[in-house]
Design a protein around this motif. Structure first.
Motif, PDB file in Angstrom:
ATOM      1  N   SER A 186       0.891  -1.174   0.038  1.00 46.34           N
ATOM      2  CA  SER A 186       0.040  -0.122  -0.011  1.00 46.34           C
ATOM      3  C   SER A 186       0.893   1.137  -0.100  1.00 46.34           C
ATOM      4  O   SER A 186       1.815   1.152   0.861  1.00 46.34           O
ATOM      5  N   ARG A 187       0.713   1.999  -0.867  1.00 47.01           N
ATOM      6  CA  ARG A 187       1.355   3.294  -1.156  1.00 47.01           C
ATOM      7  C   ARG A 187       0.703   4.489  -0.222  1.00 47.01           C
ATOM      8  O   ARG A 187       1.269   5.629  -0.445  1.00 47.01           O
ATOM      9  N   GLY A 188      -0.287   4.367   0.538  1.00 49.42           N
ATOM     10  CA  GLY A 188      -0.792   5.021   1.169  1.00 49.42           C
ATOM     11  C   GLY A 188      -2.392   5.414   1.056  1.00 49.42           C
ATOM     12  O   GLY A 188      -2.870   4.746   0.173  1.00 49.42           O
ATOM     13  N   VAL A 189      -3.002   6.246   2.036  1.00 54.63           N
ATOM     14  CA  VAL A 189      -4.261   6.617   1.840  1.00 54.63           C
ATOM     15  C   VAL A 189      -4.685   8.158   1.463  1.00 54.63           C
ATOM     16  O   VAL A 189      -3.517   8.887   1.302  1.00 54.63           O
ATOM     17  N   ALA A 190      -5.847   8.673   1.344  1.00 54.35           N
ATOM     18  CA  ALA A 190      -6.134   9.806   0.878  1.00 54.35           C
ATOM     19  C   ALA A 190      -7.222  10.384   1.896  1.00 54.35           C
ATOM     20  O   ALA A 190      -7.937   9.564   2.347  1.00 54.35           O
TER      21      ALA A 190
ATOM     22  N   LYS B 177     -13.541  11.377   5.610  1.00 55.18           N
ATOM     23  CA  LYS B 177     -13.278  10.304   5.135  1.00 55.18           C
ATOM     24  C   LYS B 177     -11.642   9.870   4.840  1.00 55.18           C
ATOM     25  O   LYS B 177     -10.843  10.734   4.612  1.00 55.18           O
ATOM     26  N   VAL B 178     -11.553   8.882   4.957  1.00 58.61           N
ATOM     27  CA  VAL B 178      -9.987   8.052   4.571  1.00 58.61           C
ATOM     28  C   VAL B 178     -10.435   7.034   3.458  1.00 58.61           C
ATOM     29  O   VAL B 178     -11.261   6.369   3.538  1.00 58.61           O
ATOM     30  N   PHE B 179      -9.724   7.358   2.505  1.00 58.93           N
ATOM     31  CA  PHE B 179      -9.802   6.372   1.175  1.00 58.93           C
ATOM     32  C   PHE B 179      -8.591   5.407   1.026  1.00 58.93           C
ATOM     33  O   PHE B 179      -7.706   5.987   1.030  1.00 58.93           O
ATOM     34  N   LEU B 180      -9.049   4.122   1.062  1.00 60.84           N
ATOM     35  CA  LEU B 180      -8.024   2.996   0.547  1.00 60.84           C
ATOM     36  C   LEU B 180      -8.123   2.445  -0.790  1.00 60.84           C
ATOM     37  O   LEU B 180      -9.428   2.005  -0.778  1.00 60.84           O
ATOM     38  N   ALA B 181      -7.014   2.371  -1.240  1.00 62.97           N
ATOM     39  CA  ALA B 181      -7.102   1.489  -2.657  1.00 62.97           C
ATOM     40  C   ALA B 181      -6.881   0.275  -2.142  1.00 62.97           C
ATOM     41  O   ALA B 181      -5.599  -0.121  -2.026  1.00 62.97           O
TER      42      ALA B 181
ATOM     43  N   GLU C 209      -7.103  -5.961  -3.871  1.00 60.75           N
ATOM     44  CA  GLU C 209      -7.987  -6.713  -4.857  1.00 60.75           C
ATOM     45  C   GLU C 209      -8.726  -5.988  -5.763  1.00 60.75           C
ATOM     46  O   GLU C 209      -9.715  -6.244  -6.449  1.00 60.75           O
ATOM     47  N   GLY C 210      -8.516  -4.506  -5.901  1.00 61.05           N
ATOM     48  CA  GLY C 210      -9.155  -3.743  -6.997  1.00 61.05           C
ATOM     49  C   GLY C 210     -10.403  -3.153  -6.369  1.00 61.05           C
ATOM     50  O   GLY C 210     -11.215  -2.572  -7.075  1.00 61.05           O
ATOM     51  N   VAL C 211     -10.607  -2.990  -5.200  1.00 60.12           N
ATOM     52  CA  VAL C 211     -11.819  -2.240  -4.578  1.00 60.12           C
ATOM     53  C   VAL C 211     -11.402  -0.957  -3.879  1.00 60.12           C
ATOM     54  O   VAL C 211     -10.299  -0.928  -3.069  1.00 60.12           O
ATOM     55  N   LEU C 212     -12.139   0.359  -4.060  1.00 58.74           N
ATOM     56  CA  LEU C 212     -11.955   1.517  -3.422  1.00 58.74           C
ATOM     57  C   LEU C 212     -12.839   1.291  -2.346  1.00 58.74           C
ATOM     58  O   LEU C 212     -13.859   0.724  -1.908  1.00 58.74           O
ATOM     59  N   VAL C 213     -12.107   1.854  -1.074  1.00 62.58           N
ATOM     60  CA  VAL C 213     -12.826   1.584   0.080  1.00 62.58           C
ATOM     61  C   VAL C 213     -13.082   3.201   0.838  1.00 62.58           C
ATOM     62  O   VAL C 213     -11.865   3.703   1.029  1.00 62.58           O
ATOM     63  N   ALA C 214     -14.052   3.720   1.332  1.00 57.55           N
ATOM     64  CA  ALA C 214     -14.130   4.837   2.037  1.00 57.55           C
ATOM     65  C   ALA C 214     -14.505   4.485   3.565  1.00 57.55           C
ATOM     66  O   ALA C 214     -15.445   3.723   3.749  1.00 57.55           O
ATOM     67  N   LEU C 215     -13.520   4.920   4.514  1.00 58.39           N
ATOM     68  CA  LEU C 215     -13.797   4.719   5.720  1.00 58.39           C
ATOM     69  C   LEU C 215     -14.085   6.132   6.500  1.00 58.39           C
ATOM     70  O   LEU C 215     -13.764   7.201   6.193  1.00 58.39           O
ATOM     71  N   ASP C 216     -14.844   5.898   7.688  1.00 57.47           N
ATOM     72  CA  ASP C 216     -15.174   7.222   8.534  1.00 57.47           C
ATOM     73  C   ASP C 216     -13.877   7.551   9.288  1.00 57.47           C
ATOM     74  O   ASP C 216     -13.421   6.522   9.909  1.00 57.47           O
ATOM     75  N   GLY C 217     -13.417   8.504   9.234  1.00 57.04           N
ATOM     76  CA  GLY C 217     -12.207   8.937   9.643  1.00 57.04           C
ATOM     77  C   GLY C 217     -11.978   8.782  11.301  1.00 57.04           C
ATOM     78  O   GLY C 217     -11.150   8.887  11.833  1.00 57.04           O
ATOM     79  N   ARG C 218     -13.288   8.864  11.965  1.00 58.38           N
ATOM     80  CA  ARG C 218     -13.428   9.022  13.348  1.00 58.38           C
ATOM     81  C   ARG C 218     -13.383   7.605  13.952  1.00 58.38           C
ATOM     82  O   ARG C 218     -13.199   7.492  15.019  1.00 58.38           O
TER      83      ARG C 218
ATOM     84  N   THR D 150      -2.109  -0.659  -5.709  1.00 58.72           N
ATOM     85  CA  THR D 150      -1.084  -0.611  -4.627  1.00 58.72           C
ATOM     86  C   THR D 150      -1.044   1.011  -4.324  1.00 58.72           C
ATOM     87  O   THR D 150      -0.339   1.298  -3.571  1.00 58.72           O
ATOM     88  N   MET D 151      -1.669   1.765  -5.079  1.00 62.29           N
ATOM     89  CA  MET D 151      -1.531   3.316  -5.079  1.00 62.29           C
ATOM     90  C   MET D 151      -2.276   3.931  -4.171  1.00 62.29           C
ATOM     91  O   MET D 151      -3.403   3.284  -3.577  1.00 62.29           O
ATOM     92  N   ALA D 152      -1.850   5.150  -3.772  1.00 64.18           N
ATOM     93  CA  ALA D 152      -2.757   5.927  -2.759  1.00 64.18           C
ATOM     94  C   ALA D 152      -3.742   6.709  -3.681  1.00 64.18           C
ATOM     95  O   ALA D 152      -3.052   7.225  -4.890  1.00 64.18           O
ATOM     96  N   PRO D 153      -4.788   6.694  -3.166  1.00 59.91           N
ATOM     97  CA  PRO D 153      -5.668   7.473  -4.118  1.00 59.91           C
ATOM     98  C   PRO D 153      -5.552   9.156  -4.147  1.00 59.91           C
ATOM     99  O   PRO D 153      -4.825   9.638  -3.032  1.00 59.91           O
ATOM    100  N   LEU D 154      -6.035   9.706  -4.688  1.00 60.77           N
ATOM    101  CA  LEU D 154      -5.707  11.174  -5.005  1.00 60.77           C
ATOM    102  C   LEU D 154      -7.161  11.851  -5.039  1.00 60.77           C
ATOM    103  O   LEU D 154      -7.992  11.419  -6.037  1.00 60.77           O
TER     104      LEU D 154
END
Length: 192
Positions: free
Chosen positions: A60-64, A69-73, A76-85, A105-109
């Protein structure tokens, strides 16, 4: 302070800090949120890789970060939006089908309310692309390909035939965004 992420593989992501919280992405689809001053873990998110996943390495090269929200690539090819709290999933979207050789493997932008992301997989003969998803809903807003199909701009620079279908050109490192021109700049990876 120090913490153990629980992952022994190579860590390639720089931590992000916002409003006293540090967000650390690790190999293996994991994000850890910490109090930046004390190192106290606030939450830990770990997404299990599916059986039979096509993946050369669980990097993993990072999150956005965007709004709350925190975004993780996910690999397996799925974009995930997490609650930052809380670290709870808000939404997930399949960016591309892993069984077709795509992995991430990228960090989203994030720019202008859109989460831009792409997939690795040039070594598997995939067709490179960049896709944008609405940060609130997760709906795909647009997708553009780094290897143009016949008739698309730039297609005349490619040989005649079906090379565009598996020409590679994946984008596996995060690009840059210029708000003055509203342009995003991305480098492509290996041809296929």
């Amino acid at each position: 302070w120090t913490i153990d992420t629980g992952e022994g593989n190579g860590h390639e992501a720089a931590p992000l800090v916002n409003d006293g919280m540090m967000f650390v992405a690790t190999p293996g689809n994991q994000v850890i949120a910490l109090d930046a001053a004390t190192g106290t873990i606030r939450w830990r998110y770990k997404r299990a890789l599916p059986d039979g996943v096509v993946l050369l390495h669980p990097t993993s090269r990072g999150v956005a970060l965007y709004e709350d929200k925190v975004f993780l690539a996910a690999n397996e090819g799925v974009l995930v939006a997490l609650d930052g709290r809380t670290g709870k999933e808000i939404w997930t979207r399949t960016v591309e089908t892993n069984s077709n050789g795509y992995y991430m493997t990228m960090a989203p932008l994030v720019a202008d309310g859109k989460v831009m992301v792409s997939a690795s997989g040039g070594e598997f003969g995939v067709r490179g692309f960049l896709a944008a998803f609405d940060a609130e809903t997760g709906n795909e807003v647009w997708r553009t390909f780094s290897v143009p199909a016949p008739g698309e701009p730039g297609s005349e620079t490619w040989p005649k035939g079906d090379q565009w279908k598996n020409g590679g050109g994946p984008i596996w490192v995060t690009g840059n965004y210029d708000p003055e021109t509203n342009l995003a700049f991305w480098g492509t990876g290996n041809g296929g």
